[in-house]
Design a protein around this motif. Structure first.
Motif: not given
Length: 92
Positions: A32-39, A41-55
């Motif tokens: 939700r945070f990434c969808d709201r505050y981070i583009d 298409r950005s690599r940061t969005h993908d990295q944050m969501v993937q790190a949370a999912r991997n956890g």
């Protein structure tokens, strides 16, 4: 202590682990945070969501593997920890 409150429940019962529940909540909040505050298409969005999912996924896999190998369980738990620490750094 009731079985539902055991620190290390029988293998495969990851849904009752507090670490899994918190990681799942963290994943939901991160998406939700990434969808709201981070583009998106950005690599940061993908990295944050993937790190949370991997956890979340590695806690679940580690719990499932506990019946086969405690070493594998610990390895996957450490991978989950590293993923969540990476996510923490992204939030900072």
């Amino acid at each position: 202590m009731p079985e539902d409150e055991a620190l290390n429940p029988k293998h495969g019962r990851y849904c009752i682990l507090k670490s899994f529940q918190i990681a799942q909540l963290l994943y939901d909040v991160t998406v939700r945070f990434c969808d709201r505050y981070i583009d998106r298409r950005s690599r940061t969005h993908d990295q944050m969501v993937q790190a949370a999912r991997n956890g979340v996924q590695n806690i679940a896999k580690g719990s499932q593997m506990s019946g086969i190998s405690k070493k594998m369980e610990m390895n996957l738990t450490n991978v989950a920890r590293a993923s969540l620490e990476e996510l923490q750094l992204d939030y900072e």
